[in-house]
Design a protein around this motif. Structure first.
Motif, PDB file in Angstrom:
ATOM      1  N   HIS A 112      41.818  42.608  -3.256  1.00 42.30           N
ATOM      2  CA  HIS A 112      42.173  42.696  -1.837  1.00 42.30           C
ATOM      3  C   HIS A 112      40.925  43.012  -1.027  1.00 42.30           C
ATOM      4  N   VAL A 113      40.728  42.272   0.062  1.00 43.45           N
ATOM      5  CA  VAL A 113      39.633  42.519   0.998  1.00 43.45           C
ATOM      6  C   VAL A 113      40.243  42.670   2.383  1.00 43.45           C
ATOM      7  N   TRP A 114      39.775  43.653   3.145  1.00 45.61           N
ATOM      8  CA  TRP A 114      40.293  43.815   4.499  1.00 45.61           C
ATOM      9  C   TRP A 114      39.175  44.180   5.461  1.00 45.61           C
ATOM     10  N   GLN A 115      39.424  43.877   6.746  1.00 44.29           N
ATOM     11  CA  GLN A 115      38.425  44.085   7.787  1.00 44.29           C
ATOM     12  C   GLN A 115      39.134  44.204   9.130  1.00 44.29           C
ATOM     13  N   ASP A 116      38.610  45.035  10.030  1.00 53.36           N
ATOM     14  CA  ASP A 116      39.181  45.165  11.367  1.00 53.36           C
ATOM     15  C   ASP A 116      38.997  43.877  12.160  1.00 53.36           C
ATOM     16  N   GLU A 165      39.052  46.121  -2.858  1.00 54.09           N
ATOM     17  CA  GLU A 165      39.633  46.917  -3.930  1.00 54.09           C
ATOM     18  C   GLU A 165      40.379  45.989  -4.873  1.00 54.09           C
ATOM     19  N   ARG A 166      40.611  46.491  -6.067  1.00 50.97           N
ATOM     20  CA  ARG A 166      41.403  45.749  -7.042  1.00 50.97           C
ATOM     21  C   ARG A 166      42.798  46.348  -7.067  1.00 50.97           C
ATOM     22  N   LEU A 167      43.812  45.514  -6.828  1.00 52.10           N
ATOM     23  CA  LEU A 167      45.177  46.019  -6.715  1.00 52.10           C
ATOM     24  C   LEU A 167      45.972  45.872  -8.002  1.00 52.10           C
ATOM     25  N   VAL A 168      45.766  44.776  -8.705  1.00 55.89           N
ATOM     26  CA  VAL A 168      46.519  44.506  -9.929  1.00 55.89           C
ATOM     27  C   VAL A 168      45.521  44.249 -11.038  1.00 55.89           C
ATOM     28  N   GLY A 169      45.611  45.025 -12.123  1.00 57.13           N
ATOM     29  CA  GLY A 169      44.680  44.874 -13.230  1.00 57.13           C
ATOM     30  C   GLY A 169      45.049  43.712 -14.118  1.00 57.13           C
ATOM     31  N   VAL A 218      43.000  39.747   2.938  1.00 54.44           N
ATOM     32  CA  VAL A 218      42.916  38.608   2.025  1.00 54.44           C
ATOM     33  C   VAL A 218      43.246  39.103   0.626  1.00 54.44           C
ATOM     34  N   PHE A 219      44.217  38.460  -0.024  1.00 55.20           N
ATOM     35  CA  PHE A 219      44.593  38.768  -1.402  1.00 55.20           C
ATOM     36  C   PHE A 219      44.236  37.559  -2.255  1.00 55.20           C
ATOM     37  N   TYR A 220      43.615  37.790  -3.413  1.00 50.30           N
ATOM     38  CA  TYR A 220      43.190  36.648  -4.217  1.00 50.30           C
ATOM     39  C   TYR A 220      43.196  36.976  -5.704  1.00 50.30           C
ATOM     40  N   THR A 221      43.344  35.933  -6.518  1.00 56.45           N
ATOM     41  CA  THR A 221      43.239  36.099  -7.966  1.00 56.45           C
ATOM     42  C   THR A 221      41.763  36.236  -8.312  1.00 56.45           C
ATOM     43  N   ASN A 222      41.436  37.198  -9.179  1.00 58.02           N
ATOM     44  CA  ASN A 222      40.032  37.428  -9.508  1.00 58.02           C
ATOM     45  C   ASN A 222      39.695  36.911 -10.909  1.00 58.02           C
ATOM     46  N   ASN A 223      38.460  37.123 -11.315  1.00 60.21           N
ATOM     47  CA  ASN A 223      37.989  36.624 -12.611  1.00 60.21           C
ATOM     48  C   ASN A 223      38.466  37.458 -13.789  1.00 60.21           C
ATOM     49  N   GLY A 229      37.044  31.023  20.829  1.00 61.18           N
ATOM     50  CA  GLY A 229      37.127  30.298  22.089  1.00 61.18           C
ATOM     51  C   GLY A 229      35.994  29.317  22.291  1.00 61.18           C
ATOM     52  N   PRO A 230      34.717  29.759  22.177  1.00 64.58           N
ATOM     53  CA  PRO A 230      33.630  28.824  22.473  1.00 64.58           C
ATOM     54  C   PRO A 230      33.299  27.856  21.349  1.00 64.58           C
ATOM     55  N   GLY A 231      33.711  28.117  20.136  1.00 61.15           N
ATOM     56  CA  GLY A 231      33.363  27.231  19.032  1.00 61.15           C
ATOM     57  C   GLY A 231      33.456  27.957  17.706  1.00 61.15           C
ATOM     58  N   TRP A 232      33.117  27.255  16.625  1.00 62.01           N
ATOM     59  CA  TRP A 232      33.215  27.808  15.279  1.00 62.01           C
ATOM     60  C   TRP A 232      31.908  28.460  14.869  1.00 62.01           C
ATOM     61  N   PHE A 233      32.033  29.646  14.246  1.00 62.10           N
ATOM     62  CA  PHE A 233      30.867  30.387  13.791  1.00 62.10           C
ATOM     63  C   PHE A 233      31.114  30.905  12.376  1.00 62.10           C
ATOM     64  N   ASP A 234      30.057  30.938  11.596  1.00 64.02           N
ATOM     65  CA  ASP A 234      30.148  31.452  10.236  1.00 64.02           C
ATOM     66  C   ASP A 234      30.331  32.962  10.269  1.00 64.02           C
ATOM     67  N   ALA A 235      31.327  33.474   9.532  1.00 65.10           N
ATOM     68  CA  ALA A 235      31.590  34.910   9.479  1.00 65.10           C
ATOM     69  C   ALA A 235      31.207  35.513   8.141  1.00 65.10           C
ATOM     70  N   GLY A 236      30.569  34.739   7.281  1.00 64.86           N
ATOM     71  CA  GLY A 236      30.004  35.299   6.063  1.00 64.86           C
ATOM     72  C   GLY A 236      30.916  35.268   4.855  1.00 64.86           C
ATOM     73  N   VAL A 237      30.385  35.792   3.752  1.00 65.80           N
ATOM     74  CA  VAL A 237      31.076  35.812   2.463  1.00 65.80           C
ATOM     75  C   VAL A 237      32.124  36.914   2.453  1.00 65.80           C
ATOM     76  N   VAL A 238      33.318  36.590   1.977  1.00 64.44           N
ATOM     77  CA  VAL A 238      34.426  37.542   1.894  1.00 64.44           C
ATOM     78  C   VAL A 238      34.551  38.106   0.482  1.00 64.44           C
ATOM     79  N   ALA A 239      34.407  37.247  -0.522  1.00 61.17           N
ATOM     80  CA  ALA A 239      34.523  37.671  -1.918  1.00 61.17           C
ATOM     81  C   ALA A 239      33.635  36.772  -2.772  1.00 61.17           C
TER      82      ALA A 239
END
Length: 547
Positions: free
Chosen positions: A368-372, A381-385, A357-362, A321-331
């Motif tokens: 997969h990363v999740w947060q309330d 966690e790693r979902l697909v090897g 958040v689901f993403y292709t890894n190295n 609401g008041p503006g944009w704020f940095d929420a930090g590194v996710v992965a």
């Protein structure tokens, strides 16, 4: 007076009214952009207090000269007794009613004043905020360059935590606000929710090679209203000239929002309300590589943006609401050409919500990363090897009912599917026996009625379509078809699909750089013949509903 004959006589025209003064948000953006553009400047010779050729070079300690130069370039001239002396800036700020105490949280563009028992000694510019962590980023001149040998100084960034101690022996004394005479303000909130006369689906078409951004709108009877150029998104500084690498869109209430990643590492935002497009200055996103973005809403006016970083990961910024704020590194393990998708969903067994958040890894897999919604610790966690997932394999996610699902391309193998099953993740490969999948491909998913739908690019340039009646255990048969005609993009490079009222829309950009739209008319896929627009090489497409 205006009008009448006076306005028609040569030489008697009334002068044009002066342009309105820039808003606080625009000034803040300009300050942040100015100092960000100086990153990497270093003293030469090393540790000499000399930055040759720079307007803030004074052949002496130059942190104050750098900060006041940036403010002046953005339209706020600082007129202290000595603009090169930090204590003089503090005195000027107090006289101008711009001084804020150290207990407050600054906003981007504000000056951050550091000192010790002897008084103010150093100044830099606030460039990003992490509201949840009560910390912020600054960029300053005459600051130590990490890793330099011998130790040198230049224009560098640093983070300041909740203890307000930049480094040993020095603390934050306060801030000099961009705003005069009141609390620090933030960029204006997104436009209010406005209900159009009738529901509308909007497709955004972006050019990656130039400044063009188009929008096409279609009503429930699928009569197109576009495409037309969104000129309101062309800011005076021409920031879209750098090109757009990707678009993301969300709907909050009845209001569509579009976000674009510009290739110089910023994000623009516009929303449609009151019959017009409203936009805010470019959003600064720390460490953004200008490549990938995703947007989700967690209810109300809350927006979270995820983006790829120069550091090889994913990061997020939020607007509550008041503006944009940095929420930090996710992965931290996103490949250089990696892909990701994000969704907001109810938390299992709870009335609260979670961000996923689901993403292709190295490691050729999916993570997969999740947060309330309320914040707290991110979990991963790693979902697909190592399962044939290329770093640039397209990935998509959606929520059906209470179930979170993700889909990904396995080059030359098929479409992978994952879903949350009571207490664990399950994965499967969708059958494409008569078609197959081409390369890392393009991919889009949507839920239409009681069906799942997957659209993807096939090996021979067709648009592939898979669908399945929804079952929480994913038991049943997937059906498949290939769509190929003049109405379907050849070798789709970008696909977006959306359930819309009693139909479903698919927009795609083909190898010929032409965007097309098709819809399900109840018995067959039908082209929206009047929807056809050229998109420059590498262009992106986004689709969202309104009303």
């Amino acid at each position: 007076m205006s009008g009448g004959l006076i306005g028609l006589l040569p030489g008697c025209e009334e002068p044009a009214p002066p342009p309105p003064p820039p808003t606080s948000a625009a000034i803040r953006f300009e300050i942040v952009r100015t100092v960000s553009g100086e990153l990497g400047v270093a003293e030469n010779p090393a540790a000499s207090n000399v930055v040759p050729g720079k307007p803030y070079n004074i052949n002496d300690q130059w942190c104050a000269a750098f900060a006041t130069w940036a403010w002046g370039a953005a339209g706020i001239p600082v007129r202290s007794v000595n603009n090169n002396y930090v204590p003089a800036l503090v005195d000027w700020a107090k006289a101008q009613n711009r001084w804020r105490g150290p207990s407050s949280l600054p906003s981007p563009g504000d000056m951050n004043i550091e000192g010790d028992s002897g008084g103010a000694q150093h100044v830099n510019i606030v460039t990003a905020i992490n509201q949840a962590a009560n910390s912020y980023e600054v960029i300053g001149g005459n600051q130590n360059i990490k890793g330099s040998n011998p130790v040198n100084q230049g224009v560098t960034p640093r983070w300041i935590g909740p203890d307000r101690i930049p480094f040993e022996g020095r603390h934050v004394m306060g801030f000099i606000s961009v705003d005069q005479g009141g609390p620090t303000s933030s960029p204006p909130p997104a436009p209010a929710d406005v209900k159009p006369a009738s529901p509308t689906a909007m497709s955004f078409l972006a050019s990656a090679g130039g400044p063009t951004l188009q929008v096409a709108a279609t009503s429930p009877n699928l009569g197109t209203l576009g495409p037309s150029v969104l000129k309101t998104l062309q800011q005076p500084d021409g920031f879209l000239d750098v090109g757009i690498s990707e678009l993301a869109s969300i709907r909050i209430g009845n209001t569509p929002h579009v976000f674009g990643a510009t290739r110089d590492g910023f994000i623009f935002h516009a929303a449609y309300g009151l019959g017009a497009w409203l936009s805010e200055p470019k959003i600064y996103a720390p460490d953004f590589d200008g490549r990938r973005i995703a947007a989700v809403t967690t209810g109300g006016a809350n927006i979270t943006l995820y983006y790829s970083t120069l550091s090889g990961g994913i990061r997020s910024i939020v607007n509550n609401g008041p503006g944009w704020f940095d929420a930090g590194v996710v992965a931290t393990n996103l490949p250089a050409n990696g892909r990701f998708a994000a969704v907001a969903a109810p938390a299992p067994g709870s009335s609260a919500g979670q961000l996923h958040v689901f993403y292709t890894n190295n490691e050729y897999g999916i993570s997969h990363v999740w947060q309330d919604f309320a914040g707290g610790t991110r979990q991963s966690e790693r979902l697909v090897g190592n399962n044939g997932v290329a770093p640039d394999s397209e990935i998509a996610a959606q929520v059906v009912g209470l179930q979170v699902q993700f889909y990904y391309v396995q080059p030359d193998r098929g479409i992978g599917e994952g879903w949350w099953d009571v207490d664990r993740w399950r994965t499967a490969t969708l059958p494409t026996p008569d078609f197959g999948v081409g390369g890392a491909g393009a991919l889009s998913v949507s839920a239409y009625g009681d069906q799942h739908h997957v659209f993807y690019s096939g090996p021979n340039g067709e648009l592939g379509h898979l669908w399945h009646w929804f079952d929480i255990n994913h038991v049943g048969r997937w059906s498949s078809e290939r769509l190929g005609s003049d109405a379907v993009a050849t070798t789709p490079q970008s696909i977006r699909s959306m359930a819309f009222g009693l139909t479903q829309l698919v927009v795609m950009v083909g190898q010929d750089q032409v965007a097309r739209m098709i819809y399900w008319n109840g018995s067959a896929w039908t082209p929206v013949s009047s929807f056809r627009a050229e998109v420059e090489l590498g262009g992106s497409v986004a689709l969202v509903g309104a009303g």
